[in-house]
Design an enzyme around this catalytic site. Structure first.
Site, PDB file in Angstrom:
ATOM      1  N   ASP A 112      59.700  32.855  20.745  1.00 30.13           N
ATOM      2  CA  ASP A 112      59.825  32.199  22.058  1.00 30.13           C
ATOM      3  C   ASP A 112      58.743  32.780  22.963  1.00 30.13           C
ATOM      4  O   ASP A 112      59.012  33.492  23.924  1.00 30.13           O
ATOM      5  CB  ASP A 112      61.220  32.399  22.653  1.00 30.13           C
ATOM      6  CG  ASP A 112      61.501  31.404  23.786  1.00 30.13           C
ATOM      7  OD1 ASP A 112      60.581  30.640  24.133  1.00 30.13           O
ATOM      8  OD2 ASP A 112      62.620  31.398  24.317  1.00 30.13           O
ATOM      9  N   CYS A 131      58.523  33.235  26.954  1.00 33.10           N
ATOM     10  CA  CYS A 131      59.847  33.092  27.548  1.00 33.10           C
ATOM     11  C   CYS A 131      59.919  33.964  28.794  1.00 33.10           C
ATOM     12  O   CYS A 131      59.363  35.059  28.829  1.00 33.10           O
ATOM     13  CB  CYS A 131      60.921  33.515  26.552  1.00 33.10           C
ATOM     14  SG  CYS A 131      62.578  33.178  27.152  1.00 33.10           S
ATOM     15  N   ASN A 159      58.362  37.704  27.220  1.00 36.63           N
ATOM     16  CA  ASN A 159      57.998  37.764  25.788  1.00 36.63           C
ATOM     17  C   ASN A 159      56.525  37.402  25.694  1.00 36.63           C
ATOM     18  O   ASN A 159      56.188  36.224  25.619  1.00 36.63           O
ATOM     19  CB  ASN A 159      58.780  36.717  24.965  1.00 36.63           C
ATOM     20  CG  ASN A 159      60.194  37.122  24.641  1.00 36.63           C
ATOM     21  OD1 ASN A 159      60.678  38.139  25.115  1.00 36.63           O
ATOM     22  ND2 ASN A 159      60.858  36.336  23.828  1.00 36.63           N
ATOM     23  N   PRO A 175      67.875  39.056  35.165  1.00 35.53           N
ATOM     24  CA  PRO A 175      69.151  38.347  35.254  1.00 35.53           C
ATOM     25  C   PRO A 175      70.268  39.092  34.524  1.00 35.53           C
ATOM     26  O   PRO A 175      70.023  39.787  33.535  1.00 35.53           O
ATOM     27  CB  PRO A 175      68.844  37.023  34.550  1.00 35.53           C
ATOM     28  CG  PRO A 175      67.824  37.399  33.513  1.00 35.53           C
ATOM     29  CD  PRO A 175      66.994  38.492  34.129  1.00 35.53           C
ATOM     30  N   HIS A 218      64.293  42.993  30.894  1.00 36.69           N
ATOM     31  CA  HIS A 218      64.241  41.547  31.180  1.00 36.69           C
ATOM     32  C   HIS A 218      65.618  40.972  31.419  1.00 36.69           C
ATOM     33  O   HIS A 218      65.769  39.769  31.639  1.00 36.69           O
ATOM     34  CB  HIS A 218      63.538  40.802  30.049  1.00 36.69           C
ATOM     35  CG  HIS A 218      64.410  40.465  28.864  1.00 36.69           C
ATOM     36  ND1 HIS A 218      65.203  41.388  28.226  1.00 36.69           N
ATOM     37  CD2 HIS A 218      64.597  39.283  28.199  1.00 36.69           C
ATOM     38  CE1 HIS A 218      65.838  40.796  27.218  1.00 36.69           C
ATOM     39  NE2 HIS A 218      65.494  39.523  27.187  1.00 36.69           N
TER      40      HIS A 218
END
Length: 408
Positions: free
Chosen positions: A79, A82, A282, A313, A337
């Protein structure tokens, strides 16, 4: 700043690991995976582990891996790019309707999300016919993408244009949040979607083939790498850079569509993007650390250079944080992250009941069904403990709590 802020682990036959994990659980398999990365011959100085660290494929999620002369595609993952985007609006909590179900529904209609695969049917998580604004945005990426496809034709037949401005599945989300002053924020989490996955998967396999061809033995096959100066190294850096740009644009297009959807449901005129942050977690980039130019791979980590804004988050029932970097050189100017998983998706489905999920997401307009239990709050580390463990990496600027959460 003292060394007591992180835990120092010596690795036999490798560089040390510096871990910002005081007060948060770390799985033994994550320790082992970090040590395998630390033994690679081209790691620069040390590996940094963030408080949300947990096992990933090849490289640990929540790790910062600086290298000289090589890049490990699996340390970026599939990903690519991301990350998070957040924007403060001029709305206040009292400007939102009493029932938030309509806002959640409007967001779900505005942004393709999830994934549905059926014979002859369109995947609901992609565009059938991309709207003009998406086509126009894609044009800014198209020429570079065609160049990648000329070199690697396999990348052409991927979800690229049809995934621009779409959310995806898993831990990707769109939220409406309230900050400490009851101001309304829009926050979302997604990456480079199908095309980024195809790029990551393709180059990880290519690196493994190169290792076999050169008879290079690795502590883990997923740590296959491209040495600098080879064609595949240059191709990967070009492709990963493009995918990171796609991911950032993907978030911007979703944000624009969410704002438009809210304007269709909220009568009061409002401004958006008063304070906006768009950050990867990422990715790989060239940076200067300790006086040397190195490649820094952050897999589940955010750049936290002095003054740099970031987003950390929590889970779908927890707080999230807008942060400002403190520029700690020992973490290679990085922070976590998110909260980081303590349960795998399979474990969460086995161990967490629907009743527990309902209790943990009380007060949030979100999915309450068994299909989302793999993302339930107790599958994650406590975000407060994660933030306390990295107090020397970032300062908290805003504390957000979601009131609406859209999951893929």
């Amino acid at each position: 700043m003292t060394d007591t802020s992180f835990e120092f682990r010596q690795v036999e036959g490798g560089v040390p690991i510096k871990m910002w994990t005081r007060g948060v659980p770390v799985d033994e398999k994550a320790h082992e995976q970090l040590a395998r990365a630390a033994r690679m011959p081209f790691i620069f100085r040390h590996v940094a582990a963030m408080p949300d660290v947990h096992v990933g494929i090849g490289a640990t999620v929540g790790s910062v891996i600086p290298t000289k002369g090589a890049v490990i595609p699996a340390a970026v993952g599939v990903d690519i790019g991301c990350g998070m985007m957040a924007a403060r609006t001029s709305l206040m909590a009292h400007d939102l309707p009493d029932s938030l179900e309509g806002l959640r529904s409007a967001i779900e209609q505005a942004v393709p999300h999830g994934r549905s695969v059926g014979r002859g049917q369109r995947d609901h998580g992609s565009w059938g016919a991309p709207p003009p604004a998406i086509v126009e945005a894609w044009a800014t990426l198209a020429v570079r993408f065609e160049r990648l496809c000329d070199k690697h034709p396999r990348l052409k037949n991927t979800n690229n244009l049809t995934h621009l401005g779409t959310l995806g599945t898993g831990n990707h989300f769109i939220e409406l949040c309230l900050d400490e002053e009851a101001r309304v924020w829009i926050m979302l989490h997604s990456g480079s979607r199908g095309v980024g996955n195809a790029i990551g998967t393709f180059f990880i396999e290519l690196a493994k083939q190169d290792m076999r061809k050169w008879h290079i033995n690795l502590p883990d096959e997923d740590l296959a790498y491209f040495p600098e100066g080879t064609d595949h190294f240059d191709d990967y850096v070009e492709a990963v850079g493009w995918a990171q740009d796609f991911a950032a644009l993907n978030r911007r297009m979703m944000m624009a569509n969410v704002i438009a959807a809210l304007r269709g449901r909220i009568a009061k005129p409002f401004e958006a993007e008063l304070e906006a942050v768009n950050c990867h977690h990422n990715y790989v980039t060239r940076e200067n650390h300790f006086g040397e130019n190195v490649l820094v791979t952050r897999k589940g980590a955010v750049r936290a250079a002095t003054g740099a804004m970031g987003i950390i988050p929590g889970s779908m029932g927890a707080k999230s944080f807008i942060v400002r970097g403190l520029g700690n050189p020992e973490s290679f100017n990085s922070c976590s992250h998110g909260a980081g998983r303590v349960m795998s998706r399979t474990q969460a489905k086995k161990l967490v009941s629907l009743e527990e999920h309902l209790a943990d997401t009380a007060g949030v307009e979100c999915r309450k069904d068994e299909g989302v239990i793999d993302e339930t709050p107790r599958a994650y580390k406590p975000i407060e403990a994660v933030m306390a463990a990295q107090a020397d990496l970032v300062e908290i600027v805003h504390t957000l709590k979601q009131v609406v959460c859209v999951k893929g």
